[in-house]
Design a protein around this motif. Structure first.
Motif, PDB file in Angstrom:
ATOM      1  N   LYS A 170       0.828  -1.208   0.000  1.00  7.33           N
ATOM      2  CA  LYS A 170       0.000   0.000   0.000  1.00  7.33           C
ATOM      3  C   LYS A 170       0.857   1.250   0.000  1.00  7.33           C
ATOM      4  CE  LYS A 170      -3.967   2.034   2.388  1.00  7.33           C
ATOM      5  NZ  LYS A 170      -4.917   1.867   3.515  1.00  7.33           N
ATOM      6  N   ASP A 171       1.958   1.217   0.769  1.00  7.46           N
ATOM      7  CA  ASP A 171       2.791   2.412   0.873  1.00  7.46           C
ATOM      8  C   ASP A 171       3.613   2.658  -0.383  1.00  7.46           C
ATOM      9  OD1 ASP A 171       4.545   0.336   1.098  1.00  7.46           O
ATOM     10  OD2 ASP A 171       5.305   0.865   3.085  1.00  7.46           O
ATOM     11  N   ALA A 172       3.580   1.684  -1.312  1.00  3.54           N
ATOM     12  CA  ALA A 172       4.310   1.857  -2.573  1.00  3.54           C
ATOM     13  C   ALA A 172       3.453   2.510  -3.640  1.00  3.54           C
ATOM     14  CB  ALA A 172       4.824   0.511  -3.069  1.00  3.54           C
ATOM     15  N   GLY A 173       2.203   2.843  -3.289  1.00  2.59           N
ATOM     16  CA  GLY A 173       1.353   3.571  -4.219  1.00  2.59           C
ATOM     17  C   GLY A 173       0.528   2.721  -5.147  1.00  2.59           C
ATOM     18  N   PHE A 174       0.223   1.468  -4.747  1.00  3.98           N
ATOM     19  CA  PHE A 174      -0.635   0.622  -5.579  1.00  3.98           C
ATOM     20  C   PHE A 174      -2.067   1.143  -5.490  1.00  3.98           C
ATOM     21  CE2 PHE A 174      -3.465  -3.070  -6.038  1.00  3.98           C
ATOM     22  CZ  PHE A 174      -3.101  -3.480  -7.308  1.00  3.98           C
ATOM     23  N   LEU A 175      -2.658   1.520  -6.612  1.00  6.89           N
ATOM     24  CA  LEU A 175      -3.957   2.187  -6.648  1.00  6.89           C
ATOM     25  C   LEU A 175      -5.005   1.311  -7.321  1.00  6.89           C
ATOM     26  CD1 LEU A 175      -2.677   5.687  -7.854  1.00  6.89           C
ATOM     27  CD2 LEU A 175      -3.067   4.935  -5.488  1.00  6.89           C
ATOM     28  N   LYS A 176      -6.272   1.684  -7.135  1.00  7.76           N
ATOM     29  CA  LYS A 176      -7.360   0.959  -7.815  1.00  7.76           C
ATOM     30  C   LYS A 176      -7.192   1.026  -9.321  1.00  7.76           C
ATOM     31  CE  LYS A 176     -11.029   2.954  -6.015  1.00  7.76           C
ATOM     32  NZ  LYS A 176     -10.523   3.878  -4.998  1.00  7.76           N
ATOM     33  N   THR A 177      -6.649   2.146  -9.793  1.00  3.90           N
ATOM     34  CA  THR A 177      -6.478   2.309 -11.241  1.00  3.90           C
ATOM     35  C   THR A 177      -5.434   1.341 -11.808  1.00  3.90           C
ATOM     36  OG1 THR A 177      -4.945   4.127 -10.771  1.00  3.90           O
ATOM     37  CG2 THR A 177      -7.209   4.718 -11.291  1.00  3.90           C
ATOM     38  N   ASP A 178      -4.627   0.711 -10.921  1.00  2.00           N
ATOM     39  CA  ASP A 178      -3.661  -0.277 -11.380  1.00  2.00           C
ATOM     40  C   ASP A 178      -4.313  -1.627 -11.647  1.00  2.00           C
ATOM     41  OD1 ASP A 178      -1.456   1.455 -11.220  1.00  2.00           O
ATOM     42  OD2 ASP A 178      -1.295   1.121  -9.061  1.00  2.00           O
ATOM     43  N   ILE A 179      -5.580  -1.774 -11.251  1.00  2.00           N
ATOM     44  CA  ILE A 179      -6.315  -3.014 -11.494  1.00  2.00           C
ATOM     45  C   ILE A 179      -7.104  -2.825 -12.782  1.00  2.00           C
ATOM     46  CG2 ILE A 179      -8.037  -4.618 -10.611  1.00  2.00           C
ATOM     47  CD1 ILE A 179      -7.292  -3.709  -7.796  1.00  2.00           C
ATOM     48  N   LEU A 224     -16.859  -9.044  -7.671  1.00  5.91           N
ATOM     49  CA  LEU A 224     -16.627  -8.182  -6.529  1.00  5.91           C
ATOM     50  C   LEU A 224     -16.270  -6.779  -6.975  1.00  5.91           C
ATOM     51  CD1 LEU A 224     -13.138  -9.045  -4.972  1.00  5.91           C
ATOM     52  CD2 LEU A 224     -13.804  -9.601  -7.287  1.00  5.91           C
ATOM     53  N   LEU A 225     -16.294  -5.873  -6.008  1.00  7.25           N
ATOM     54  CA  LEU A 225     -15.989  -4.485  -6.304  1.00  7.25           C
ATOM     55  C   LEU A 225     -14.484  -4.301  -6.457  1.00  7.25           C
ATOM     56  CD1 LEU A 225     -18.382  -2.674  -3.812  1.00  7.25           C
ATOM     57  CD2 LEU A 225     -18.679  -2.934  -6.273  1.00  7.25           C
ATOM     58  N   LEU A 226     -14.121  -3.328  -7.271  1.00  6.80           N
ATOM     59  CA  LEU A 226     -12.718  -3.018  -7.493  1.00  6.80           C
ATOM     60  C   LEU A 226     -12.028  -2.702  -6.174  1.00  6.80           C
ATOM     61  CD1 LEU A 226     -11.478  -0.811 -10.421  1.00  6.80           C
ATOM     62  CD2 LEU A 226     -10.436  -0.636  -8.186  1.00  6.80           C
ATOM     63  N   ARG A 227     -12.690  -1.889  -5.326  1.00  2.94           N
ATOM     64  CA  ARG A 227     -12.070  -1.509  -4.051  1.00  2.94           C
ATOM     65  C   ARG A 227     -11.927  -2.722  -3.139  1.00  2.94           C
ATOM     66  NH1 ARG A 227     -17.021   1.846  -1.125  1.00  2.94           N
ATOM     67  NH2 ARG A 227     -18.617   0.252  -1.412  1.00  2.94           N
TER      68      ARG A 227
END
Length: 394
Positions: A170-179, A224-227
């Motif tokens: 998480k602290d490396a900046g993995f975002l929902k937009t990366d999925i 399932l939801l992206l989040r």
């Protein structure tokens, strides 16, 4: 005319309307214990087995499993419920709660709040309802035969080194937009493939979200939801992201006799009189990939908003052999994304369209990108709009 009923038949007809027998002598706590046990019994009636622990199971099944364990551990609860145990649930001892880790127990008990552990609540909590919305069941994937070759190919790529796995932090900046659709992840010891990404909508917290179809390598799937997938990846310390295959030599310097032509990269220049286009004509290019003839592809450009509703000229073409056109086009567009043209064009019916394949890049930068795709070094470079050239990452 209605037939006459005898007294026995009349009593049977009226039985459904009789008031329920009052349950006398029960304390509020005993009523809650019985109500909670009846919820577990209804689960067993519906599913044919006692509720079980495990991350692959539905959140409510896991909650019922914890509830049943608690009831089995308490003598006063057994005394109350044994006469009602028509399914033999209390005689089959589950794994004692003391064998669960603190983190696992906390996850299983989510939604029970800070009330005394002997209290069982009949009404579902807000946390439970939210979990029901965000966490979907894994079900057998009926068309898994479609996806099985993908998992086989990914495993082969990992074995050969063509792909690698990268830890998700998480602290490396993995975002929902990366999925994104087509991505592979390692989650819960299974390879997960994002087969579909639904329409974006606003979540209650105001952030964008979407419903996913995720296929797992064990032949199951979930909706399932992206989040929710993002949170699951964060929660699993062993979760990893599977990289795209190394580009490798995408083009042969000379095609062999048995090579199959896959298509053509084309670079176009617009003849539009739009002021923005006219001011940047020499460095504004449409870059795309087609499996057909480029000349036919651009024949009706002046009627197509993706071509800026104007004729175009062909600046350059590059023939492909044995290549996945879609992946290659996505790769090229990601490279030049920092220089993407931001313009809105009206189609023939007056509808606004935002073309996505036009980039403010000079011709030599496109040639450079194609050369680096050929030798497999493109993943080490990004496009820098300030210098109008590819520069090494970092």
């Amino acid at each position: 005319m209605a037939r006459d009923l005898n007294l026995d038949e009349l009593a049977a007809e009226l039985a459904d309307f009789a008031p329920p027998e009052a349950k006398l002598g029960r304390t509020p706590r005993e009523e809650r214990i019985i109500a909670g046990f009846e919820e577990v019994q209804r689960f067993v009636d519906k599913h044919g087995h006692a509720p079980r622990h495990g991350e692959d199971n539905d959140i409510f099944e896991r909650l019922y499993a914890v509830r049943l364990d608690r009831l089995r551990e308490q003598e006063d609860c057994l005394a109350i419920l044994t006469p009602l145990d028509r399914q033999g649930l209390l005689s089959g001892r589950g794994a004692p709660l003391t064998e669960m880790s603190e983190d696992d127990l906390a996850a299983e008990l989510e939604g029970f709040g800070e009330s005394d552990i002997t209290e069982l609540r009949y009404v579902r909590t807000t946390a439970e309802k939210r979990a029901a919305e965000e966490i979907a069941n894994r079900e057998p994937c009926e068309d898994f035969d479609r996806f099985k070759p993908l998992f086989t190919a990914v495993q082969a790529d990992l074995n050969s080194g063509a792909r690698i796995t990268q830890p998700i932090r998480k602290d490396a900046g993995f975002l929902k937009t990366d999925i994104r659709e087509g991505e592979f992840f390692i989650l819960g010891g299974q390879t997960a493939y994002v087969a579909e990404v639904g329409e974006t909508f606003k979540a209650p917290n105001g952030e964008d979200d979407a419903r996913l179809r995720v296929i797992y390598s064990n032949g199951t799937e979930s909706n399932l939801l992206l989040r929710s997938l993002q949170r699951a990846l964060y929660k699993d310390d062993a979760s990893r992201r599977v990289s795209e295959p190394n580009a490798g030599p995408l083009f042969a310097s000379a095609n062999e006799a048995d090579d199959l032509a896959s298509g053509t990269i084309y670079v176009l220049r617009s003849k539009s009189d739009n002021p923005i286009v006219a001011a940047n004509r020499e460095v504004l290019h449409k870059i795309g990939v087609t499996g057909g003839d480029v000349t036919r592809r651009i024949a009706n450009a002046r009627l197509d908003p993706t071509f800026l509703m104007a004729d175009v000229e062909i600046v350059a073409t590059y023939t492909l052999y044995n290549i996945n056109r879609v992946k290659l086009e996505n790769l090229i567009h990601r490279i030049f994304a920092p220089a993407q043209l931001d313009i809105e064009i009206k189609d023939r019916f007056g509808n606004p369209i935002v073309p996505r394949e036009w980039f403010l890049v000079p011709r030599f930068a496109v040639d450079d990108a194609v050369a680096r795709i050929r030798d497999g070094t493109i993943t080490d470079y990004v496009y820098d709009p300030a210098t109008a050239q590819l520069v090494q990452r970092g």
